[in-house]
Design an enzyme around this catalytic site. Structure first.
Site, PDB file in Angstrom:
ATOM      1  N   LYS A 191       0.859  -1.195   0.000  1.00 15.78           N
ATOM      2  CA  LYS A 191       0.000   0.000   0.000  1.00 15.78           C
ATOM      3  C   LYS A 191       0.890   1.238   0.000  1.00 15.78           C
ATOM      4  O   LYS A 191       1.512   1.574   1.003  1.00 15.78           O
ATOM      5  CB  LYS A 191      -0.910   0.045   1.233  1.00 15.78           C
ATOM      6  CG  LYS A 191      -2.000   1.106   1.050  1.00 15.78           C
ATOM      7  CD  LYS A 191      -2.555   1.656   2.329  1.00 15.78           C
ATOM      8  CE  LYS A 191      -1.880   2.896   2.812  1.00 15.78           C
ATOM      9  NZ  LYS A 191      -1.892   4.080   1.941  1.00 15.78           N
ATOM     10  N   SER A 245       5.180   7.277  10.101  1.00 19.47           N
ATOM     11  CA  SER A 245       5.292   8.048  11.343  1.00 19.47           C
ATOM     12  C   SER A 245       5.183   7.144  12.575  1.00 19.47           C
ATOM     13  O   SER A 245       4.596   6.059  12.522  1.00 19.47           O
ATOM     14  CB  SER A 245       4.184   9.099  11.378  1.00 19.47           C
ATOM     15  OG  SER A 245       2.925   8.449  11.399  1.00 19.47           O
ATOM     16  N   CYS A 301      13.498  10.949   7.059  1.00 16.85           N
ATOM     17  CA  CYS A 301      13.411  10.445   8.442  1.00 16.85           C
ATOM     18  C   CYS A 301      14.723  10.636   9.187  1.00 16.85           C
ATOM     19  O   CYS A 301      14.735  10.860  10.388  1.00 16.85           O
ATOM     20  CB  CYS A 301      13.013   8.982   8.429  1.00 16.85           C
ATOM     21  SG  CYS A 301      14.042   7.992   7.351  1.00 16.85           S
ATOM     22  N   GLU A 400       9.098  15.877  15.433  1.00 13.62           N
ATOM     23  CA  GLU A 400       9.513  15.750  14.032  1.00 13.62           C
ATOM     24  C   GLU A 400       8.684  16.713  13.185  1.00 13.62           C
ATOM     25  O   GLU A 400       7.460  16.604  13.129  1.00 13.62           O
ATOM     26  CB  GLU A 400       9.291  14.313  13.566  1.00 13.62           C
ATOM     27  CG  GLU A 400       9.858  14.056  12.196  1.00 13.62           C
ATOM     28  CD  GLU A 400       9.638  12.622  11.732  1.00 13.62           C
ATOM     29  OE1 GLU A 400       8.523  12.107  11.896  1.00 13.62           O
ATOM     30  OE2 GLU A 400      10.596  12.034  11.208  1.00 13.62           O
TER      31      GLU A 400
HETATM   32  P1  NAP Z   1       2.269   8.208   7.917  1.00 14.33           P
HETATM   33  O1  NAP Z   1       1.227   9.215   8.029  1.00 14.33           O
HETATM   34  O2  NAP Z   1       2.583   7.344   9.089  1.00 14.33           O
HETATM   35  O3  NAP Z   1       1.842   7.290   6.674  1.00 14.33           O
HETATM   36  C1  NAP Z   1       2.640   6.234   6.234  1.00 14.33           C
HETATM   37  C2  NAP Z   1       1.771   5.201   5.554  1.00 14.33           C
HETATM   38  O4  NAP Z   1       0.862   4.654   6.504  1.00 14.33           O
HETATM   39  C3  NAP Z   1       0.922   5.773   4.422  1.00 14.33           C
HETATM   40  O5  NAP Z   1       0.836   4.810   3.399  1.00 14.33           O
HETATM   41  C4  NAP Z   1      -0.423   5.965   5.108  1.00 14.33           C
HETATM   42  O6  NAP Z   1      -1.497   5.971   4.225  1.00 14.33           O
HETATM   43  C5  NAP Z   1      -0.462   4.760   6.010  1.00 14.33           C
HETATM   44  N1  NAP Z   1      -1.388   4.879   7.136  1.00 14.33           N
HETATM   45  C6  NAP Z   1      -1.834   6.005   7.744  1.00 14.33           C
HETATM   46  N2  NAP Z   1      -2.687   5.684   8.755  1.00 14.33           N
HETATM   47  C7  NAP Z   1      -2.778   4.328   8.780  1.00 14.33           C
HETATM   48  C8  NAP Z   1      -3.490   3.385   9.581  1.00 14.33           C
HETATM   49  N3  NAP Z   1      -4.293   3.764  10.576  1.00 14.33           N
HETATM   50  N4  NAP Z   1      -3.339   2.070   9.327  1.00 14.33           N
HETATM   51  C9  NAP Z   1      -2.520   1.654   8.336  1.00 14.33           C
HETATM   52  N5  NAP Z   1      -1.830   2.488   7.521  1.00 14.33           N
HETATM   53  C10 NAP Z   1      -1.953   3.815   7.757  1.00 14.33           C
HETATM   54  O7  NAP Z   1       3.664   8.810   7.465  1.00 14.33           O
HETATM   55  P2  NAP Z   1       3.953   9.839   6.283  1.00 14.33           P
HETATM   56  O8  NAP Z   1       3.488  11.174   6.715  1.00 14.33           O
HETATM   57  O9  NAP Z   1       3.446   9.261   4.999  1.00 14.33           O
HETATM   58  O10 NAP Z   1       5.543   9.783   6.203  1.00 14.33           O
HETATM   59  C11 NAP Z   1       6.359  10.537   6.997  1.00 14.33           C
HETATM   60  C12 NAP Z   1       6.840   9.709   8.187  1.00 14.33           C
HETATM   61  O11 NAP Z   1       7.571   8.568   7.763  1.00 14.33           O
HETATM   62  C13 NAP Z   1       7.812  10.488   9.056  1.00 14.33           C
HETATM   63  O12 NAP Z   1       7.500  10.275  10.405  1.00 14.33           O
HETATM   64  C14 NAP Z   1       9.162   9.868   8.721  1.00 14.33           C
HETATM   65  O13 NAP Z   1      10.149  10.009   9.699  1.00 14.33           O
HETATM   66  C15 NAP Z   1       8.790   8.455   8.494  1.00 14.33           C
HETATM   67  N6  NAP Z   1       9.829   7.777   7.714  1.00 14.33           N
HETATM   68  C16 NAP Z   1      10.638   6.871   8.346  1.00 14.33           C
HETATM   69  C17 NAP Z   1      11.650   6.242   7.633  1.00 14.33           C
HETATM   70  C18 NAP Z   1      12.539   5.230   8.300  1.00 14.33           C
HETATM   71  O14 NAP Z   1      13.119   4.444   7.589  1.00 14.33           O
HETATM   72  N7  NAP Z   1      12.648   5.231   9.605  1.00 14.33           N
HETATM   73  C19 NAP Z   1      11.841   6.531   6.278  1.00 14.33           C
HETATM   74  C20 NAP Z   1      11.000   7.455   5.664  1.00 14.33           C
HETATM   75  C21 NAP Z   1       9.985   8.078   6.405  1.00 14.33           C
HETATM   76  P3  NAP Z   1      -2.098   7.382   3.670  1.00 14.33           P
HETATM   77  O15 NAP Z   1      -1.051   7.938   2.792  1.00 14.33           O
HETATM   78  O16 NAP Z   1      -3.314   6.981   2.953  1.00 14.33           O
HETATM   79  O17 NAP Z   1      -2.366   8.227   4.885  1.00 14.33           O
END
Ligand code: NAP
Length: 497
Positions: A191, A245, A301, A400
């Site tokens: 997804k 996140s 990240c 963050e």
């Molecule tokens: P996010 O809001 O957590 O979303 C990530 C993914 O999860 C998206 O595909 C999102 O879908 C999905 N999602 C959201 N709510 C969900 C739920 N209740 N159940 C299942 N899936 C759900 O993160 P983001 O804003 O896209 O990305 C930024 C974050 O990613 C930052 O915190 C960053 O630090 C982190 N990150 C971490 C790494 C690492 O390797 N540690 C690398 C890159 C990014 P939707 O798009 O439809 O909301």
């Protein structure tokens, strides 16, 4: 390197064919209920394409197809050398279509074309090739048991793996998940983030062209709240791998616990410390301090968003950092000279603007940037921004932001630097800059993060594991260690008569 100009990329963007349908059971299909959602170009705010918005019905269909092909053994029982051939062909097809993929990623995410072409797409191809190449060189174990026994320790794929990825590095994080999962014989339902689904959809078609059997990789665009949670709670999904996140990561752990205790691996957020001592190579450290935050508009990240500077060099050093920050003013992502593009969407732009306001209210000094920039009409561009005079208790030091905002905190002693660095819920990455090998190694060892640079930032490669301590997650992407996330260990104990 490509010699295409801004005008060439704009012309290509105008004639690009964009696939917005889901990829289920080896074919591009509409969502069962016909729902779609627009995906936007963050450089202009214009709609790029209508994309299938899948839900539980599509998810059940994809999981059933993934499970059927897994149980049939078409891929899961294929000899590792044969799996390798398909994955290497897949990597070659990605390389052959690199310009198209780079353009799709740039339009969908707002990333500079020079990054998508030279970093993201090659990294994804390398991840898939490396994982494929590794799989037929991976030996299981015979344990040192008594002479009249034989104990085999073997690795078996989990079954159906759901992969949920974010929008900041959509193509490379997708590859980090699907390559080791597929190489080890699993079937994957991916997804992508709702606002950046395009490269994942395209790469699924390339996988089929490379010979990956139907059902082994399926891509379902759709909302996290309904589709993502349904996958995470699904009783036929045995593995869940996530980048995103920390709050959503916590929910996913809960969903796994509520359902079938599926193996759950999380790569989450960060607030990484970048620590500069007075004896460092200040020219190099200053250039990298800016890169560490402003690369990808700070939507990284591992971004080094907390810059810890030894007080004796603070003013001299910050003057150099600010000079480098001027080189990160945002530009049109399709211009090969651009180093930073827009924020991914309006919501992310608003988050950044809100944190700039919070930093000012908290009493930090806005030393550089802080405003919107009009590069192309309708785009969500924000200046590279630096707060000095901050302390580690401020929200701009603890939370963050995920934008081009640097928080600078002075320190006096090594012990103080370590204490500040570790005073965070996160533990993803960091760096220390010093010419003293003792200081550098002591600090690198003491800071509780998954990746620590010494006299560099963003160091790393496919050969080394990547992941977080503390609330930055568990499990590891990349390297042979990633295979641990997608396999179960089985012991087979034999006794001789
Ligand atoms: P996010 O809001 O957590 O979303 C990530 C993914 O999860 C998206 O595909 C999102 O879908 C999905 N999602 C959201 N709510 C969900 C739920 N209740 N159940 C299942 N899936 C759900 O993160 P983001 O804003 O896209 O990305 C930024 C974050 O990613 C930052 O915190 C960053 O630090 C982190 N990150 C971490 C790494 C690492 O390797 N540690 C690398 C890159 C990014 P939707 O798009 O439809 O909301």
């Amino acid at each position: 390197m490509s010699d295409l100009t801004l005008q060439d990329w704009v012309a290509r963007a105008q004639s690009l064919t964009i696939e917005g349908r889901a990829f289920i059971d080896g074919a591009y299909v509409d969502a069962a209920d016909g729902n779609t959602r627009p995906t936007q170009n963050p450089a202009t705010g214009e709609v790029l394409a209508q994309v299938a918005s899948c839900g539980p019905v599509d998810s059940d269909r994809a999981v059933a197809s993934a499970k059927a092909v897994f149980e049939a053994g078409t891929w899961s029982n294929l000899a590792p050398a044969e799996r390798k051939k398909v994955m290497v062909r897949w990597a070659e097809l990605i390389e052959a279509n690199a310009e198209e993929l780079a353009l799709l990623e740039s339009l969908d995410v707002g990333k500079p074309i020079s990054d998508t072409l030279n970093v993201d797409v090659p990294a994804a191809a390398r991840t898939i090739r490396w994982s494929g190449e590794a799989i037929d060189k991976f030996y299981d174990q015979v344990a040192p048991t008594p002479h009249d026994t034989l104990a085999l320790v073997t690795r078996l794929p989990l079954g159906v793996v759901a992969a949920i990825v974010p929008w900041n590095f959509p193509f490379s994080t997708t590859a980090w998940k699907i390559a080791p999962a597929i190489a080890t014989g699993n079937s994957v339902v991916l997804k992508p983030a709702s606002n950046t689904p395009l490269t994942a959809l395209r790469v699924a078609g390339l996988a089929k062209e490379a010979g990956l059997p139907d059902g082994v990789l399926q891509v379902l665009p759709g909302p996290g709240g309904s589709l993502g949670s349904h996958l995470a709670k699904h009783m036929d999904v045995e593995g869940l791998t996530f980048t995103g996140s920390t709050p959503v990561g916590k929910m996913l752990m809960g969903y796994a616990g509520e359902s079938n205790l599926k193996r759950t691996f999380l790569e989450l957020g960060g607030k990484s410390p970048n620590i500069v001592f007075a004896d460092a190579n200040l020219e190099k450290a200053a250039a990298m301090a800016a890169t560490a935050v402003f690369y990808n508009g700070g939507q990284t990240c591992t971004a080094g968003t907390r810059l810890l500077v030894q007080r004796s060099i603070h003013d001299e050093f910050m003057a150099k950092v600010i000079e480098h920050a001027q080189g990160w003013m945002p530009g049109n992502p399709l211009d090969p000279a651009t180093s930073m593009g827009p924020m991914v969407d309006e919501a992310q732009y608003n988050t950044v603007a809100e944190y700039v306001r919070i930093g000012c209210d908290e009493g930090a000094t806005l030393a550089f940037g802080g405003k919107r920039v009009e590069v192309t009409a309708g785009g969500y561009y924000h200046e590279p921004t630096i707060f000095t005079g901050a302390n580690n208790q401020m929200r701009i030091a603890q939370e963050e932001i995920f934008g081009p905002v640097m928080t600078v905190i002075p320190f006096d002693t090594e012990a103080e630097a370590i204490a500040i660095a570790n005073d965070s819920i996160f533990g993803l990455a960091g760096a220390v800059w010093s010419r003293d090998i003792n200081v550098a190694h002591r600090v690198a060892k003491a800071v509780r993060v998954g990746t620590m640079g010494i006299n560099n930032y963003f160091g790393g490669d496919m050969t080394v594991p990547f992941g977080g301590f503390k609330q930055s997650g568990n499990g590891r992407d990349k390297s042979m260690h990633a295979f641990d996330d997608y396999t179960e260990l089985k012991t087979t104990w034999v006794e001789f008569d």
